[in-house]
Write an enzyme that holds these catalytic residues in place. Structure first.
Site, PDB file in Angstrom:
ATOM      1  N   ASP A  38     -26.325 -30.494  32.117  1.00 43.41           N
ATOM      2  CA  ASP A  38     -24.973 -30.676  31.584  1.00 43.41           C
ATOM      3  C   ASP A  38     -24.760 -29.786  30.362  1.00 43.41           C
ATOM      4  O   ASP A  38     -25.722 -29.464  29.647  1.00 43.41           O
ATOM      5  CB  ASP A  38     -24.742 -32.131  31.197  1.00 43.41           C
ATOM      6  CG  ASP A  38     -24.600 -33.034  32.419  1.00 43.41           C
ATOM      7  OD1 ASP A  38     -24.346 -32.493  33.513  1.00 43.41           O
ATOM      8  OD2 ASP A  38     -24.750 -34.256  32.268  1.00 43.41           O
ATOM      9  N   TYR A  66     -37.660 -35.607  30.520  1.00 42.62           N
ATOM     10  CA  TYR A  66     -36.610 -35.490  29.504  1.00 42.62           C
ATOM     11  C   TYR A  66     -36.979 -36.251  28.238  1.00 42.62           C
ATOM     12  O   TYR A  66     -37.753 -37.215  28.276  1.00 42.62           O
ATOM     13  CB  TYR A  66     -35.292 -36.090  30.016  1.00 42.62           C
ATOM     14  CG  TYR A  66     -34.696 -35.418  31.220  1.00 42.62           C
ATOM     15  CD1 TYR A  66     -33.763 -34.390  31.080  1.00 42.62           C
ATOM     16  CD2 TYR A  66     -35.040 -35.821  32.502  1.00 42.62           C
ATOM     17  CE1 TYR A  66     -33.192 -33.787  32.192  1.00 42.62           C
ATOM     18  CE2 TYR A  66     -34.476 -35.222  33.621  1.00 42.62           C
ATOM     19  CZ  TYR A  66     -33.550 -34.208  33.462  1.00 42.62           C
ATOM     20  OH  TYR A  66     -32.992 -33.607  34.560  1.00 42.62           O
ATOM     21  N   ASP A  80     -22.062 -41.281  28.123  1.00 37.69           N
ATOM     22  CA  ASP A  80     -22.666 -40.555  27.007  1.00 37.69           C
ATOM     23  C   ASP A  80     -21.645 -40.409  25.881  1.00 37.69           C
ATOM     24  O   ASP A  80     -20.469 -40.779  26.023  1.00 37.69           O
ATOM     25  CB  ASP A  80     -23.221 -39.188  27.447  1.00 37.69           C
ATOM     26  CG  ASP A  80     -22.165 -38.285  28.063  1.00 37.69           C
ATOM     27  OD1 ASP A  80     -20.996 -38.347  27.636  1.00 37.69           O
ATOM     28  OD2 ASP A  80     -22.507 -37.495  28.966  1.00 37.69           O
ATOM     29  N   ARG A 168     -28.327 -40.621  31.602  1.00 40.73           N
ATOM     30  CA  ARG A 168     -27.255 -41.388  30.953  1.00 40.73           C
ATOM     31  C   ARG A 168     -27.039 -42.731  31.647  1.00 40.73           C
ATOM     32  O   ARG A 168     -26.632 -43.710  31.015  1.00 40.73           O
ATOM     33  CB  ARG A 168     -25.958 -40.585  30.872  1.00 40.73           C
ATOM     34  CG  ARG A 168     -25.501 -39.904  32.134  1.00 40.73           C
ATOM     35  CD  ARG A 168     -24.416 -38.871  31.831  1.00 40.73           C
ATOM     36  NE  ARG A 168     -24.208 -37.960  32.942  1.00 40.73           N
ATOM     37  CZ  ARG A 168     -23.046 -37.795  33.572  1.00 40.73           C
ATOM     38  NH1 ARG A 168     -21.994 -38.482  33.173  1.00 40.73           N
ATOM     39  NH2 ARG A 168     -22.934 -36.950  34.553  1.00 40.73           N
TER      40      ARG A 168
END
Length: 273
Positions: A38, A66, A80, A168
């Site tokens: 993203d 991550y 988010d 998320r």
């Protein structure tokens, strides 16, 4: 220029922006990446260039790791910090974040964000949302391999997962599981396709390290086969490979990917010469 670049994608750029910059820098059109990040996320973006782009279909579904950070007390349209506020509610303190994270480890069906690119009836979920229509619930089968807290007070954690996992969504679900609402506030990908953040180079670096395509196929079983003309012509071959998908090698280079047809007979999936 044929091979793999490992770029540390900065925040504020799309993955396509990175590809566009590389095309301009190296005056070459054939570039592709193995997994979108993203715009507001940073970290490892594995980029294939030249002949290596033929292998894209085999490298897109790799596992990833991550580092994420989240916040309680507010939920948004995107799960988010960059979305519009949907709900605010007093925070219920989480006394043991690691214990909560442990409950997410394993295979599961994950509710994907409303703003994802998943399709229903030929339309992406975010298109329903932008049109003001009710967004259908879509679930994806994922697996969380490990999750560990890095900073309890900052709600910062590291998570290793299968391709297709929405971090998320995990932040959202951590909040819901603890009687809260919440959202992701930061995301960095530190590993993808066997490459780590330590290998990732800045997009604006004068030059980039070019890794051979073979480095991305190390986990796949390698098979040397003769006569090589059979591979060039895409013929079925016989071999005693253990895996159902194999990398057929020639003089130390990957020439093709084959998959099991039946018994010890394999058919060509894609030539990579």
């Amino acid at each position: 220029m044929d091979g793999i670049l490992v770029i540390n994608k900065p925040c504020g750029m799309t993955s396509f922006d990175v590809i566009a910059r590389l095309r301009k820098k190296y005056k070459q059109k054939k570039f592709g990446h193995t997994g979108t990040l993203d715009p507001n996320a940073s970290g490892v973006l594995v980029v294939l260039c030249g002949r290596a782009t033929k292998a894209l279909q085999f490298l897109e579904n790799s596992d990833k790791t991550y580092i994420a950070q989240m916040k309680l007390g507010q939920s948004t349209t995107t799960d988010d910090i960059w979305g519009e506020t949907e709900q605010e509610k007093p925070v219920v303190p989480i006394t043991d974040l690691q214990a909560v994270l442990d409950t997410f480890v394993g295979k599961q069906s994950q509710l994907v964000p409303k703003t994802s690119a998943k399709k229903i009836a030929g339309k992406k979920l975010y298109e329903y949302q932008r049109a003001g229509k009710e967004v259908p619930e879509v679930y994806a089968d994922i697996e969380i391999y490990s999750a560990k807290v890095l900073d309890e007070s900052e709600m910062k954690f590291e998570i290793s997962c299968s391709s297709g996992t929405y971090i998320r969504s995990i932040c959202r679900d951590i909040a819901l599981k603890t009687g809260n609402v919440g959202m992701m506030t930061a995301l960095q990908r530190i590993e993808a396709g066997g490459f780590t953040i330590e290998q990732a180079e800045e997009l604006d670096a004068p030059e980039h390290t070019l890794y051979p395509l073979e480095s991305a196929f190390e986990p796949m079983e390698h098979v040397e086969y003769e006569p090589f003309a059979d591979i060039l012509n895409g013929r079925k071959i016989e071999c005693d490979a253990k895996q159902d998908r194999i990398a057929v090698m020639h003089e130390g280079k990957i020439a093709a990917v084959y998959e099991r047809d039946h018994d010890n007979v394999f058919r060509s999936k894609r030539g990579l010469w």
